[in-house]
Design a protein around this motif. Structure first.
Motif, PDB file in Angstrom:
ATOM      1  N   HIS A  85       0.993  -0.984  -0.116  1.00 40.18           N
ATOM      2  CA  HIS A  85      -0.134   0.196  -0.164  1.00 40.18           C
ATOM      3  C   HIS A  85       0.464   1.440  -0.201  1.00 40.18           C
ATOM      4  N   ALA A  86       0.554   2.173  -1.495  1.00 40.14           N
ATOM      5  CA  ALA A  86       1.468   3.233  -1.023  1.00 40.14           C
ATOM      6  C   ALA A  86       0.539   4.747  -2.073  1.00 40.14           C
ATOM      7  N   THR A  87       1.141   5.276  -0.929  1.00 40.27           N
ATOM      8  CA  THR A  87       0.575   6.629  -1.441  1.00 40.27           C
ATOM      9  C   THR A  87       1.499   7.834  -1.998  1.00 40.27           C
ATOM     10  N   SER A  88       1.480   8.673  -2.614  1.00 41.91           N
ATOM     11  CA  SER A  88       1.832  10.071  -2.802  1.00 41.91           C
ATOM     12  C   SER A  88       2.186  10.826  -1.626  1.00 41.91           C
ATOM     13  N   ALA A  89       2.840  12.267  -1.409  1.00 36.00           N
ATOM     14  CA  ALA A  89       2.911  12.852  -0.713  1.00 36.00           C
ATOM     15  C   ALA A  89       1.540  13.543  -0.491  1.00 36.00           C
ATOM     16  N   GLY A  90       0.756  13.661  -0.211  1.00 31.88           N
ATOM     17  CA  GLY A  90      -0.518  14.601   0.566  1.00 31.88           C
ATOM     18  C   GLY A  90      -0.429  15.449   1.849  1.00 31.88           C
ATOM     19  N   GLY A  91      -0.549  16.787   1.172  1.00 30.66           N
ATOM     20  CA  GLY A  91      -0.724  17.832   2.339  1.00 30.66           C
ATOM     21  C   GLY A  91      -1.790  17.401   3.110  1.00 30.66           C
ATOM     22  N   VAL A  92      -1.438  17.155   4.583  1.00 29.23           N
ATOM     23  CA  VAL A  92      -2.029  16.514   5.921  1.00 29.23           C
ATOM     24  C   VAL A  92      -2.120  17.615   7.115  1.00 29.23           C
ATOM     25  N   SER A  93      -1.534  18.804   6.667  1.00 30.57           N
ATOM     26  CA  SER A  93      -1.585  19.950   7.550  1.00 30.57           C
ATOM     27  C   SER A  93      -0.849  21.173   6.887  1.00 30.57           C
ATOM     28  N   ALA A  94      -1.838  22.108   7.205  1.00 30.41           N
ATOM     29  CA  ALA A  94      -0.711  23.607   6.733  1.00 30.41           C
ATOM     30  C   ALA A  94       0.377  23.757   8.004  1.00 30.41           C
ATOM     31  N   ILE A  95       1.370  24.325   7.789  1.00 30.12           N
ATOM     32  CA  ILE A  95       2.689  25.305   7.614  1.00 30.12           C
ATOM     33  C   ILE A  95       1.758  26.972   8.135  1.00 30.12           C
ATOM     34  N   ASN A  96       1.163  27.646   6.666  1.00 31.16           N
ATOM     35  CA  ASN A  96       1.603  28.725   6.475  1.00 31.16           C
ATOM     36  C   ASN A  96      -0.023  28.179   6.672  1.00 31.16           C
ATOM     37  N   SER A  97      -1.199  29.289   7.087  1.00 33.18           N
ATOM     38  CA  SER A  97      -2.935  29.461   6.987  1.00 33.18           C
ATOM     39  C   SER A  97      -3.485  29.538   6.080  1.00 33.18           C
ATOM     40  N   ALA A  98      -2.139  29.988   5.209  1.00 32.77           N
ATOM     41  CA  ALA A  98      -3.196  30.365   3.932  1.00 32.77           C
ATOM     42  C   ALA A  98      -3.897  29.133   3.253  1.00 32.77           C
ATOM     43  N   ALA A  99      -2.377  28.427   3.498  1.00 38.54           N
ATOM     44  CA  ALA A  99      -2.826  26.580   2.423  1.00 38.54           C
ATOM     45  C   ALA A  99      -4.397  26.489   2.948  1.00 38.54           C
ATOM     46  N   THR A 100      -4.499  27.027   3.648  1.00 40.44           N
ATOM     47  CA  THR A 100      -6.299  26.263   4.501  1.00 40.44           C
ATOM     48  C   THR A 100      -7.013  27.231   3.885  1.00 40.44           C
ATOM     49  N   ASP A 101      -7.305  28.151   3.137  1.00 41.82           N
ATOM     50  CA  ASP A 101      -7.881  29.384   3.039  1.00 41.82           C
ATOM     51  C   ASP A 101      -8.785  28.776   1.948  1.00 41.82           C
ATOM     52  N   PRO A 102     -10.370  28.632   1.754  1.00 35.30           N
ATOM     53  CA  PRO A 102     -11.138  28.359   1.012  1.00 35.30           C
ATOM     54  C   PRO A 102     -11.383  29.710  -0.216  1.00 35.30           C
ATOM     55  N   ALA A 103     -10.810  30.927   0.374  1.00 38.29           N
ATOM     56  CA  ALA A 103     -10.762  32.090  -0.849  1.00 38.29           C
ATOM     57  C   ALA A 103      -9.651  31.139  -2.260  1.00 38.29           C
ATOM     58  N   LEU A 104      -8.847  30.496  -1.543  1.00 39.80           N
ATOM     59  CA  LEU A 104      -7.697  30.277  -2.871  1.00 39.80           C
ATOM     60  C   LEU A 104      -8.079  29.518  -3.612  1.00 39.80           C
ATOM     61  N   GLY A 105      -9.200  28.370  -3.250  1.00 35.35           N
ATOM     62  CA  GLY A 105      -9.397  27.407  -4.044  1.00 35.35           C
ATOM     63  C   GLY A 105     -10.140  28.024  -5.238  1.00 35.35           C
TER      64      GLY A 105
END
Length: 652
Positions: free
Chosen positions: A476-496
């Motif tokens: 079972h393998a997965t590529s690197a996925g973002g699990v948490s934000a270091i920069n809060s902008a990474a979880t800003d839905p306005a940037l999606g």
């Protein structure tokens, strides 16, 4: 990948005929991981001795194999556990002959002729010998990595498969870098010029290739279990018809078993930045690095001469600092103030929409409000680094953290004088976390593997032995996925780019890709390979016949987002990016991810004859037929064009 390109129309037929002369110095490797011992028993005049009793004893475990010579004085003992052996021959009217110091290696077919002297059976002639270096029975080109080499050579990371690179005809084809899960995480090798996906890795007779058909490995690219591997061989070319599922090389390993004596080890290896030299690309201070690799192994008897166990546990705790250098927007460019060099004669200096300023070679664009918010994902250049026009350098140190745990367990049981059984189970879990390129998101990747092998061997007679193996290989393998934000902008839905999604990606000429924000991995693979094999060996006179069948059922469950569900905006220039004028946009709605559930069956059978025509001439004759079914997708999401003029594709 389920089908190798080297198999046209999913059918592979191999016909091999080999003649081996006196000076051939390579051992035959069998698909059954055990070794074979064969030879003739003769008197001092060279005449064959029929019906001589030959007892082959494993010195470490006390397990014996009894065979008798035929009318030609020939004996054969197939599928012996690799190790150190003593051979004792008895016959009426002759002294007992004992030969010690016989070492059998994984998959080897060794010749040992025994000379007996006239006398009483109670009299013993003991000879201590070494395994012959000249092998007269095979044309296979291969190399052996013995137990001492596996456990004693210094290996960075203690990965036993790294030793394949020391063998003739083997080179590293692809080293492990960041890990491309499409090709598997394991370090890849080329054997005799073949592609890495054309090799077959076997442990205890079970294929352990991963879902990409490449070399197995953790997220670090290695295979732990140095203390658990007894030995292995690398077959480079001319191997016999017993082998299938490969058009490259074969790495054939066997796990370590317990013996009549308790034995074990405990260890720890330490590496850290205090012991390392500075990399020329590192900053003035060496990035922090710490690796603790520790483990313990042990084995022994449960019932002497009958039941044995062996276990091994290994673990890696690693935090590796890596120097990262990214190209980011210069501070002036982030405000819309752009630098352009003087144009050639007759040329236009500034692009449309960029208004000249009082500062030479600089113009101003109107910064789009959405882009201004999106620039929260773009770090400023590192103070003190040079600015080149509109681009600066951002340097940082990112920590790649891996906590890997591996263990394996093996049990051997002598059921009777005619039946023996062993089973192994291995487990490896290697999660990895690391920041993304710009340090906005903490990413997570994983490689998890399980291997089960169970083998039963039955001796029908001194000339006929049958071995049945069943196995299971799961990865079972997965590529690197973002699990948490270091920069809060990474979880800003306005940037999606789509509802419910976080920051999209922006590809701008000259600077490092920006984004994406927090999100699942792009690739997820779950691979199951169910395997059943039956191998038989029958000796008749000067002929040894080997035949068998094998079936492997492959299941690949794959979820591929291709990265486009994040959305990607392509800009032709920095000015186009700042004014939010993309040249194109690519994306797939997150709700339209397309998992695939692929199924395929590989079936193979073979017939092999080793004809000892003379004492210095052996013929190896083999025929193998192997085919794989057409891959099937269980939910009907696979199609092809039956003919070039077909009106519509065919599902199935």
């Amino acid at each position: 990948m389920l089908i190798r390109p080297s198999m046209p129309r999913c059918v592979l037929t191999i016909l091999s005929i080999f003649a081996v002369l006196t000076f051939c110095s390579i051992s035959l490797r069998a698909q059954v991981a055990g070794a074979s011992l064969t030879g003739t028993v003769k008197d001092s005049s060279g005449a064959s001795i029929p019906n001589a009793q030959v007892v082959i004893t494993d010195v470490d475990t006390g397990v014996t194999r009894n065979v008798a010579t035929d009318a030609a004085g020939l004996y054969t003992a197939p599928n012996l556990l690799p190790g150190n052996y003593e051979v004792r021959a008895t016959s009426t009217g002759f002294r007992t002959a004992v030969q010690k110091g016989i070492t059998l290696t994984v998959g080897a077919q060794q010749v040992l002729d025994i000379a007996m002297q006239v006398g009483e059976t109670s009299q013993t002639v003991e000879v201590t010998t070494e395994t012959p270096t000249v092998e007269l029975t095979s044309s296979t080109l291969s190399a052996q990595v013995n137990a001492t080499t596996v456990r004693e050579l210094p290996l960075n990371g203690c990965s036993w498969t790294d030793l394949t690179n020391l063998q003739p005809g083997v080179i590293t084809a692809e080293s492990h870098a960041s890990g491309d899960p499409n090709r598997g995480y394991g370090a890849q090798v080329s054997i005799s010029g073949a592609r890495p996906q054309q090799n077959n890795y076997r442990v205890d007779g079970i294929s352990i290739n991963d879902y990409s058909n490449g070399g197995p490995g953790s997220v670090l690219g290695g295979n732990l279990g140095v203390d658990a591997i007894q030995e292995f061989s690398v077959l480079t070319t001319n191997y016999s018809a017993e082998y299938g599922k490969t058009s490259g090389g074969v790495v054939n390993a066997i796990t370590r078993s317990g013996t009549n004596q308790f034995h074990g080890s405990v260890y720890e290896f330490l590496r850290n930045s205090a012991l390392d030299a500075r990399n020329p690309f590192d900053p003035a201070k060496i990035p922090p690095f710490r690796r603790n690799q520790f483990g313990a192994s042990g084995g022994g008897p449960i019932r002497k001469d009958k039941t044995f166990i062996f276990g091994d546990f290994e673990s890696i705790r690693q935090s590796l600092g890596t120097s990262v250098k990214d190209q980011v927007l210069a501070p002036a460019a982030r405000t819309g103030l752009l630098f352009f060099p003087p144009p050639p004669p007759g040329g236009t200096q500034f692009p449309p929409g960029c208004v000249a300023t009082s500062t030479a070679n600089f113009c101003q664009v109107n910064l789009d409000p959405t882009v201004a918010s999106y620039l929260a994902l773009e770090p400023l250049p590192t103070p003190g680094t040079p600015i080149n026009g509109n681009i600066g350098n951002f340097t940082r140190v990112g920590q790649v953290v891996v906590n890997e745990n591996f263990f394996t367990f093996r049990a051997d049981q002598k059921l009777s004088d005619k039946d023996s059984l062993f089973g192994t189970y291995s487990f490896d879990n290697s999660p990895l976390t690391q920041p993304d390129a710009l340090g906005d998101v903490l990413q997570h990747a994983v490689s998890k593997r399980q291997i089960i092998a169970l083998e039963e061997s039955h001796i029908f007679s001194s000339t006929f032995v049958n071995t049945v193996r069943v196995g299971f290989n799961r990865s079972h393998a997965t590529s690197a996925g973002g699990v948490s934000a270091i920069n809060s902008a990474a979880t800003d839905p306005a940037l999606g780019w789509a509802p419910g999604e976080f920051a999209t990606q922006a590809q701008v000429p000259g600077i490092t890709l920006i984004g994406p924000g927090v999100g699942p991995p792009i690739y997820q693979f779950a691979w199951n390979a169910y395997q059943v094999y039956d191998d038989a060996s029958w000796t008749r006179g000067l002929h040894t016949f080997k035949f068998g069948v094998g079936v492997e059922r492959d299941q690949l469950n794959q979820i591929t987002f291709t990265g486009d569900y994040f959305g990607r905006f392509f800009f032709g220039s920095i000015a186009g990016f700042l004014t939010n004028q993309p040249s194109r946009v690519r994306g797939v709605l997150p709700t339209l991810e397309n998992p695939r559930y692929m199924r395929q069956t590989i079936v193979g059978s073979y017939f092999q004859e080793d004809w000892r025509f003379r004492s210095n001439l052996t013929f190896n004759l083999g025929l193998r037929y192997e085919m794989s079914t057409v891959p099937n997708e269980t939910t009907g999401k696979q199609s092809n064009l039956p003919t070039i003029t077909a009106a519509a594709p065919h599902l199935g």
